[in-house]
Scaffold this motif. Sequence first.
Motif, PDB file in Angstrom:
ATOM      1  N   VAL A  25       0.959  -1.495  -0.282  1.00 44.71           N
ATOM      2  CA  VAL A  25       0.531  -0.145   0.151  1.00 44.71           C
ATOM      3  C   VAL A  25       0.636   1.966   0.322  1.00 44.71           C
ATOM      4  O   VAL A  25       2.452   1.222   0.081  1.00 44.71           O
ATOM      5  CB  VAL A  25      -0.746   0.144   1.577  1.00 44.71           C
ATOM      6  N   PRO A  26       0.030   2.454  -0.042  1.00 47.38           N
ATOM      7  CA  PRO A  26       1.271   3.906  -0.450  1.00 47.38           C
ATOM      8  C   PRO A  26       1.441   3.799   0.929  1.00 47.38           C
ATOM      9  O   PRO A  26       2.861   5.119   0.830  1.00 47.38           O
ATOM     10  CB  PRO A  26      -0.132   4.227  -1.133  1.00 47.38           C
ATOM     11  N   GLN A  27       0.426   3.567   2.268  1.00 52.16           N
ATOM     12  CA  GLN A  27       1.373   4.226   2.885  1.00 52.16           C
ATOM     13  C   GLN A  27       0.536   2.743   3.876  1.00 52.16           C
ATOM     14  O   GLN A  27      -0.622   2.295   3.662  1.00 52.16           O
ATOM     15  CB  GLN A  27       0.571   5.514   3.858  1.00 52.16           C
ATOM     16  N   CYS A  28       1.214   3.044   5.572  1.00 52.70           N
ATOM     17  CA  CYS A  28       0.666   1.578   6.452  1.00 52.70           C
ATOM     18  C   CYS A  28      -0.366   2.349   6.947  1.00 52.70           C
ATOM     19  O   CYS A  28      -0.785   3.405   6.678  1.00 52.70           O
ATOM     20  CB  CYS A  28       1.632   0.984   7.389  1.00 52.70           C
ATOM     21  N   HIS A  29      -1.272   1.532   7.273  1.00 52.47           N
ATOM     22  CA  HIS A  29      -2.721   2.392   7.930  1.00 52.47           C
ATOM     23  C   HIS A  29      -2.104   2.562  10.096  1.00 52.47           C
ATOM     24  O   HIS A  29      -0.922   2.543   9.800  1.00 52.47           O
ATOM     25  CB  HIS A  29      -3.822   0.965   8.170  1.00 52.47           C
ATOM     26  N   GLU A  30      -3.106   3.540   9.987  1.00 57.13           N
ATOM     27  CA  GLU A  30      -2.551   4.368  11.662  1.00 57.13           C
ATOM     28  C   GLU A  30      -2.518   3.000  12.405  1.00 57.13           C
ATOM     29  O   GLU A  30      -1.585   3.851  13.243  1.00 57.13           O
ATOM     30  CB  GLU A  30      -3.845   4.867  11.771  1.00 57.13           C
ATOM     31  N   GLY A  31      -3.265   1.447  12.323  1.00 59.57           N
ATOM     32  CA  GLY A  31      -2.728   1.530  13.318  1.00 59.57           C
ATOM     33  C   GLY A  31      -1.700  -0.204  13.593  1.00 59.57           C
ATOM     34  O   GLY A  31      -1.229  -0.690  14.285  1.00 59.57           O
ATOM     35  N   CYS A  32      -1.620   0.779  12.491  1.00 59.92           N
ATOM     36  CA  CYS A  32      -0.078  -0.916  12.386  1.00 59.92           C
ATOM     37  C   CYS A  32       0.762   0.071  13.180  1.00 59.92           C
ATOM     38  O   CYS A  32       1.786   0.608  13.256  1.00 59.92           O
ATOM     39  CB  CYS A  32       0.436  -0.498  10.902  1.00 59.92           C
ATOM     40  N   THR A  45       7.863   2.959  -4.501  1.00 61.30           N
ATOM     41  CA  THR A  45       7.765   2.996  -2.784  1.00 61.30           C
ATOM     42  C   THR A  45       6.462   2.100  -2.787  1.00 61.30           C
ATOM     43  O   THR A  45       5.198   3.524  -2.388  1.00 61.30           O
ATOM     44  CB  THR A  45       8.572   4.251  -2.619  1.00 61.30           C
ATOM     45  N   MET A  46       6.828   1.436  -1.920  1.00 62.38           N
ATOM     46  CA  MET A  46       5.065   1.139  -1.085  1.00 62.38           C
ATOM     47  C   MET A  46       5.523   0.861  -0.265  1.00 62.38           C
ATOM     48  O   MET A  46       6.813   0.653   0.619  1.00 62.38           O
ATOM     49  CB  MET A  46       4.824  -0.033  -1.858  1.00 62.38           C
ATOM     50  N   TYR A  47       4.262   0.412   0.287  1.00 57.86           N
ATOM     51  CA  TYR A  47       4.719  -0.176   2.384  1.00 57.86           C
ATOM     52  C   TYR A  47       4.238  -1.042   2.689  1.00 57.86           C
ATOM     53  O   TYR A  47       2.710  -1.564   2.352  1.00 57.86           O
ATOM     54  CB  TYR A  47       4.615   0.998   3.242  1.00 57.86           C
ATOM     55  N   GLN A  48       4.486  -2.062   3.476  1.00 57.62           N
ATOM     56  CA  GLN A  48       3.705  -3.183   4.019  1.00 57.62           C
ATOM     57  C   GLN A  48       3.624  -3.269   5.565  1.00 57.62           C
ATOM     58  O   GLN A  48       4.750  -3.195   6.463  1.00 57.62           O
ATOM     59  CB  GLN A  48       3.897  -4.574   3.317  1.00 57.62           C
ATOM     60  N   CYS A  49       2.683  -3.694   6.753  1.00 56.40           N
ATOM     61  CA  CYS A  49       2.070  -3.971   7.872  1.00 56.40           C
ATOM     62  C   CYS A  49       2.748  -4.842   7.999  1.00 56.40           C
ATOM     63  O   CYS A  49       2.042  -5.872   7.661  1.00 56.40           O
ATOM     64  CB  CYS A  49       1.202  -3.840   8.088  1.00 56.40           C
ATOM     65  N   ARG A  50       3.106  -4.860   8.618  1.00 58.26           N
ATOM     66  CA  ARG A  50       4.313  -6.810   9.364  1.00 58.26           C
ATOM     67  C   ARG A  50       3.607  -7.340  10.124  1.00 58.26           C
ATOM     68  O   ARG A  50       4.273  -7.955  10.853  1.00 58.26           O
ATOM     69  CB  ARG A  50       5.367  -6.721   8.863  1.00 58.26           C
ATOM     70  N   SER A  51       3.196  -6.522  11.032  1.00 60.66           N
ATOM     71  CA  SER A  51       2.427  -6.909  12.443  1.00 60.66           C
ATOM     72  C   SER A  51       1.211  -7.535  12.731  1.00 60.66           C
ATOM     73  O   SER A  51       0.025  -6.916  11.450  1.00 60.66           O
ATOM     74  CB  SER A  51       2.321  -5.651  13.696  1.00 60.66           C
ATOM     75  N   PHE A  52       0.915  -7.891  13.742  1.00 66.30           N
ATOM     76  CA  PHE A  52      -0.692  -9.162  13.589  1.00 66.30           C
ATOM     77  C   PHE A  52      -1.973  -7.943  13.976  1.00 66.30           C
ATOM     78  O   PHE A  52      -1.451  -7.490  14.604  1.00 66.30           O
ATOM     79  CB  PHE A  52      -0.182 -10.259  14.612  1.00 66.30           C
ATOM     80  N   GLU A  53      -2.440  -7.444  12.980  1.00 69.91           N
ATOM     81  CA  GLU A  53      -3.528  -6.394  13.133  1.00 69.91           C
ATOM     82  C   GLU A  53      -4.863  -7.428  13.174  1.00 69.91           C
ATOM     83  O   GLU A  53      -5.067  -8.655  12.323  1.00 69.91           O
ATOM     84  CB  GLU A  53      -3.074  -5.148  12.665  1.00 69.91           C
ATOM     85  N   TYR A  54      -5.584  -5.760  13.451  1.00 68.07           N
ATOM     86  CA  TYR A  54      -7.534  -6.967  13.121  1.00 68.07           C
ATOM     87  C   TYR A  54      -7.893  -6.098  11.367  1.00 68.07           C
ATOM     88  O   TYR A  54      -7.741  -5.131  12.004  1.00 68.07           O
ATOM     89  CB  TYR A  54      -8.464  -6.025  13.730  1.00 68.07           C
ATOM     90  N   TYR A  55      -8.187  -6.959  10.797  1.00 65.62           N
ATOM     91  CA  TYR A  55      -8.756  -6.461   9.133  1.00 65.62           C
ATOM     92  C   TYR A  55      -9.963  -7.081   8.655  1.00 65.62           C
ATOM     93  O   TYR A  55     -10.367  -8.137   9.382  1.00 65.62           O
ATOM     94  CB  TYR A  55      -7.387  -7.484   8.685  1.00 65.62           C
ATOM     95  N   ASP A  56     -10.596  -6.546   7.990  1.00 62.01           N
ATOM     96  CA  ASP A  56     -11.633  -6.843   7.373  1.00 62.01           C
ATOM     97  C   ASP A  56     -11.364  -7.702   6.063  1.00 62.01           C
ATOM     98  O   ASP A  56     -10.210  -6.952   5.458  1.00 62.01           O
ATOM     99  CB  ASP A  56     -12.866  -5.537   7.330  1.00 62.01           C
ATOM    100  N   CYS A  57     -11.066  -8.659   5.847  1.00 56.98           N
ATOM    101  CA  CYS A  57     -10.564  -9.980   4.986  1.00 56.98           C
ATOM    102  C   CYS A  57     -11.147  -9.818   4.035  1.00 56.98           C
ATOM    103  O   CYS A  57     -12.222 -10.480   4.464  1.00 56.98           O
ATOM    104  CB  CYS A  57      -9.760 -10.993   5.706  1.00 56.98           C
ATOM    105  N   ALA A  58     -10.855  -9.695   2.689  1.00 56.23           N
ATOM    106  CA  ALA A  58     -11.586  -9.085   1.396  1.00 56.23           C
ATOM    107  C   ALA A  58     -11.035 -11.306   0.754  1.00 56.23           C
ATOM    108  O   ALA A  58     -12.237 -11.666   0.069  1.00 56.23           O
ATOM    109  CB  ALA A  58     -11.139  -8.435   0.546  1.00 56.23           C
ATOM    110  N   ASN A  59     -10.069 -11.781   0.950  1.00 60.24           N
ATOM    111  CA  ASN A  59      -9.987 -13.027   0.868  1.00 60.24           C
ATOM    112  C   ASN A  59     -10.398 -14.356   1.725  1.00 60.24           C
ATOM    113  O   ASN A  59     -10.276 -15.071   1.546  1.00 60.24           O
ATOM    114  CB  ASN A  59      -8.646 -13.697   0.077  1.00 60.24           C
ATOM    115  N   GLU A  60     -11.518 -13.833   3.123  1.00 60.87           N
ATOM    116  CA  GLU A  60     -12.056 -14.669   3.889  1.00 60.87           C
ATOM    117  C   GLU A  60     -13.093 -15.832   3.168  1.00 60.87           C
ATOM    118  O   GLU A  60     -13.876 -14.897   2.305  1.00 60.87           O
ATOM    119  CB  GLU A  60     -12.413 -14.188   5.105  1.00 60.87           C
TER     120      GLU A  60
END
Length: 60
Positions: A25-32, A45-60
């Motif tokens: 993503v262009p920037q990590c979400h606020e809670g990352c 340049t992109m970013y990836q949140c590498r910590s376990f977080e609560y998401y609304d997962c589209a692929n579930e």
Amino acid sequence: ERPLCNECFICDRSGDPRCLCEDHVPQCHEGCHQCEKVDTRSGTTMYQCRSFEYYDCANE
């Protein structure tokens, strides 16, 4: 409100699971808690949140 993740990966098994998100993503979400810079093939340049977080997962 939880951030949307298109590619949730490795979720814990709690009743309300936290997951890793594989999205670039262009920037990590606020809670990352662990945002890492990712070099892409296109040179953008992109970013990836590498910590376990609560998401609304589209692929579930």
